[in-house]
Structure formats: structure tokens, C-alpha cells
Write a protein that holds these residues in place. Structure first.
Motif, PDB file in Angstrom:
ATOM      1  N   ALA A 139       5.942  36.453 -79.180  1.00 16.30           N
ATOM      2  CA  ALA A 139       4.874  37.443 -79.105  1.00 16.30           C
ATOM      3  C   ALA A 139       4.335  37.578 -77.684  1.00 16.30           C
ATOM      4  N   VAL A 140       4.121  36.455 -76.997  1.00 16.90           N
ATOM      5  CA  VAL A 140       3.552  36.541 -75.650  1.00 16.90           C
ATOM      6  C   VAL A 140       4.547  37.169 -74.672  1.00 16.90           C
ATOM      7  N   LEU A 141       5.841  36.908 -74.849  1.00 11.20           N
ATOM      8  CA  LEU A 141       6.833  37.544 -73.986  1.00 11.20           C
ATOM      9  C   LEU A 141       6.846  39.051 -74.222  1.00 11.20           C
ATOM     10  N   ALA A 142       6.706  39.468 -75.479  1.00  6.83           N
ATOM     11  CA  ALA A 142       6.632  40.894 -75.786  1.00  6.83           C
ATOM     12  C   ALA A 142       5.398  41.517 -75.129  1.00  6.83           C
ATOM     13  N   GLU A 143       4.277  40.785 -75.122  1.00  2.00           N
ATOM     14  CA  GLU A 143       3.061  41.293 -74.477  1.00  2.00           C
ATOM     15  C   GLU A 143       3.272  41.465 -72.971  1.00  2.00           C
ATOM     16  N   LEU A 144       3.952  40.514 -72.353  1.00  2.00           N
ATOM     17  CA  LEU A 144       4.203  40.598 -70.911  1.00  2.00           C
ATOM     18  C   LEU A 144       5.119  41.773 -70.579  1.00  2.00           C
ATOM     19  N   GLN A 161      -5.147  37.865 -74.377  1.00  4.31           N
ATOM     20  CA  GLN A 161      -5.812  37.143 -73.300  1.00  4.31           C
ATOM     21  C   GLN A 161      -4.854  36.174 -72.616  1.00  4.31           C
ATOM     22  N   LEU A 162      -3.940  35.579 -73.382  1.00  4.55           N
ATOM     23  CA  LEU A 162      -2.980  34.640 -72.823  1.00  4.55           C
ATOM     24  C   LEU A 162      -2.070  35.322 -71.817  1.00  4.55           C
ATOM     25  N   ALA A 163      -1.571  36.506 -72.137  1.00  5.42           N
ATOM     26  CA  ALA A 163      -0.692  37.224 -71.214  1.00  5.42           C
ATOM     27  C   ALA A 163      -1.406  37.524 -69.902  1.00  5.42           C
ATOM     28  N   ILE A 164      -2.660  37.936 -69.989  1.00  6.21           N
ATOM     29  CA  ILE A 164      -3.428  38.235 -68.775  1.00  6.21           C
ATOM     30  C   ILE A 164      -3.632  36.965 -67.953  1.00  6.21           C
ATOM     31  N   GLN A 222      -2.523  36.152 -64.017  1.00  5.92           N
ATOM     32  CA  GLN A 222      -3.538  35.881 -62.995  1.00  5.92           C
ATOM     33  C   GLN A 222      -3.436  34.484 -62.409  1.00  5.92           C
ATOM     34  N   GLU A 223      -2.849  33.545 -63.162  1.00  6.06           N
ATOM     35  CA  GLU A 223      -2.729  32.170 -62.675  1.00  6.06           C
ATOM     36  C   GLU A 223      -1.357  31.944 -62.048  1.00  6.06           C
ATOM     37  N   ARG A 224      -1.274  30.933 -61.211  1.00  5.67           N
ATOM     38  CA  ARG A 224      -0.007  30.582 -60.576  1.00  5.67           C
ATOM     39  C   ARG A 224       0.673  29.481 -61.380  1.00  5.67           C
ATOM     40  N   SER A 272      -6.525  47.157 -62.300  1.00  4.74           N
ATOM     41  CA  SER A 272      -7.445  46.199 -62.903  1.00  4.74           C
ATOM     42  C   SER A 272      -6.908  45.811 -64.271  1.00  4.74           C
ATOM     43  N   LEU A 273      -6.727  44.493 -64.482  1.00  4.09           N
ATOM     44  CA  LEU A 273      -6.286  43.990 -65.785  1.00  4.09           C
ATOM     45  C   LEU A 273      -7.505  43.546 -66.578  1.00  4.09           C
ATOM     46  N   THR A 274      -7.559  43.936 -67.834  1.00  5.96           N
ATOM     47  CA  THR A 274      -8.696  43.563 -68.658  1.00  5.96           C
ATOM     48  C   THR A 274      -8.251  43.269 -70.080  1.00  5.96           C
ATOM     49  N   HIS A 275      -9.022  42.424 -70.756  1.00  6.79           N
ATOM     50  CA  HIS A 275      -8.725  42.103 -72.156  1.00  6.79           C
ATOM     51  C   HIS A 275      -9.522  43.021 -73.065  1.00  6.79           C
ATOM     52  N   THR A 276      -8.890  43.468 -74.134  1.00  9.32           N
ATOM     53  CA  THR A 276      -9.569  44.233 -75.162  1.00  9.32           C
ATOM     54  C   THR A 276      -9.222  43.641 -76.518  1.00  9.32           C
ATOM     55  N   TYR A 277     -10.068  43.858 -77.487  1.00  8.60           N
ATOM     56  CA  TYR A 277      -9.745  43.425 -78.841  1.00  8.60           C
ATOM     57  C   TYR A 277      -8.819  44.438 -79.495  1.00  8.60           C
ATOM     58  N   CYS A 278      -8.173  44.009 -80.571  1.00  7.78           N
ATOM     59  CA  CYS A 278      -7.192  44.877 -81.216  1.00  7.78           C
ATOM     60  C   CYS A 278      -7.822  46.165 -81.729  1.00  7.78           C
ATOM     61  N   GLU A 279      -9.135  46.130 -82.056  1.00 12.92           N
ATOM     62  CA  GLU A 279      -9.814  47.346 -82.508  1.00 12.92           C
ATOM     63  C   GLU A 279      -9.885  48.405 -81.418  1.00 12.92           C
TER      64      GLU A 279
END
Length: 227
Positions: free
Chosen positions: A102-107, A132-135, A139-141, A166-173
């Protein structure tokens, strides 16, 4: 063994012992009075909030992306949409990415979203993902041997081009259109497929976003306080 030769290999008992010792040290550190010497504690509050799609400010575009994995890992895809301040469809995509977590798909969704937006000529971009994990990974090294290192570097190079991102987190809604597209992508062959016009099935969700429809959700707010 690969880099230092067979003599560097650990026997099964010594490997087991090393894992147990280091795991105990790590576990104990989290139960220390001040883990990692941090004199502050996290205060978590939960409250109800109305969540919906957030349009960009004038001059910017909003890119919503999402990834889907049927099995985690399993057959996976990605989807995204580029919209203006009025919620107008500027472009979209679906992408088949084979078997992935799932996280690879998000990336991959974030990468393809940036790629499409750049190709469309937009240079002031706010990208929202419900992962949030993908973001955080972007952002981290990380160590060069991180399993997603190649893709993370591609995304960072894309962000580093001559534009504002700008990268930002949003909820699924607030990410329902991208969620629909990511699930729709699972029927597409491998690779990214641009959508000049929205698929019929996603139009009601687009209309909801334009009208400012929101959904109540319990959210978490975390702050630090000095002990």
C-alpha cells in the motif's frame, strides 16, 4: 556474507542472541523516563471535525493522489487529479503498478501526480495524500539501501525542479476523488494513463467537492508539553 566474506557470517544461535539483546535494549529505551533524552511529553487530544476537500488558493493547483493495493502486497494501482481553486478538473491519471504494498502504491501515486502536473505546465502546486507515512518517507532522509530509496530519490528530484511544491496530509474524506481513481486503476494495464476528462463514475464526487460537502470525523491533535 556478501560484502565481507563467509567468515563474517553469524551462526544461528549468535544471530538469535544478538537480535534478542538489541530488541531488549530498544524496548527498554521506550520505557525510560525520558526516551531519547526528550524532556517533553506528547499530549494527544481527540475531537470531532468536519473534513472535506480543500481547494487551493488563487494561482495554485491542488493535486490529490492515492494508492490502492489489493492484498498489501498484491495487485496495486494509483490515481490522482489536478484541480483549480473552483474545483475544475485540469487533468487526472490512473496507473497500474503491478504487485506492490500500500505505501509503495501511495509513493507511485505521488510521483505520477507530480509528473502529470509538471507536464501540464503548472508551477505552484499543493499535493495532498492521505498517507502520512508516504509523506514522511519523502521528507526524511534514509539509508541508500532502503527498499524504496530509488523511488524516493525520483520524487525528491521531481520536487526539486524549478517550481513550488507543498506536500500535505489529508484525511480520506478530503481525498475521495483520488481514492476512487486509485481503485479504478486496478483494471488498467501497467503504466500511467492520463485522463483529459473525468470518468463518469467520479463526477458525483467532484460535484460534492465543489459544493463543499464535508464528513464528520474524529481527528487527533498532538502537542508537546514540558514535564
Amino acid at each position: 556474507m556478501a560484502f565481507k566474506g563467509a567468515s563474517a557470517a553469524m551462526t544461528a544461535p549468535s544471530l538469535w542472541h544478538s537480535i534478542m539483546v538489541k530488541s531488549k535494549l530498544w524496548n527498554d529505551s521506550w520505557h525510560a523516563p525520558y526516551p531519547f533524552s526528550n524532556p517533553k511529553k506528547q499530549v494527544t487530544e481527540r475531537f470531532m471535525a468536519d473534513i472535506g476537500w480543500a481547494p487551493p488558493t488563487e494561482g495554485w493547483v491542488m493535486v490529490n493522489t492515492d494508492g490502492a493495493s489489493n492484498g498489501n502486497p498484491g495487485p496495486a494501482g494509483a490515481g490522482g487529479v489536478v484541480r483549480g481553486p473552483l474545483g475544475n478538473w485540469l487533468g487526472g491519471f490512473v496507473a497500474g503498478i503491478g504487485t506492490a504494498t500500500a505505501v509503495l502504491a501511495e509513493l507511485w501515486a505521488i510521483y505520477y501526480g507530480l509528473e502529470l502536473t509538471w507536464n501540464l505546465g503548472h508551477r505552484m502546486v499543493k499535493l495532498a495524500s492521505d498517507s502520512q507515512l508516504a509523506i514522511q518517507l519523502i521528507q526524511e532522509r534514509h539509508d541508500p539501501i532502503h527498499p524504496y530509496a530509488t523511488l524516493l530519490n525520483l520524487i525528491r528530484r521531481k520536487i526539486g525542479q524549478d517550481w513550488l511544491v507543498s506536500l500535505t496530509h489529508t484525511y480520506c474524506e478530503g481525498n475521495r476523488v483520488a481514492d476512487w481513481l486509485s481503485k479504478h486503476s486496478l483494471v488498467y494495464p501497467y503504466g500511467m494513463h492520463e485522463l483529459a476528462d473525468p470518468p463518469i463514475g467520479v463526477i458525483p464526487l467532484l460535484q460534492d467537492d465543489v459544493m463543499g460537502v464535508t464528513f464528520e470525523r474524529r481527528v487527533v491533535a498532538t502537542s508537546s508539553s514540558t514535564i
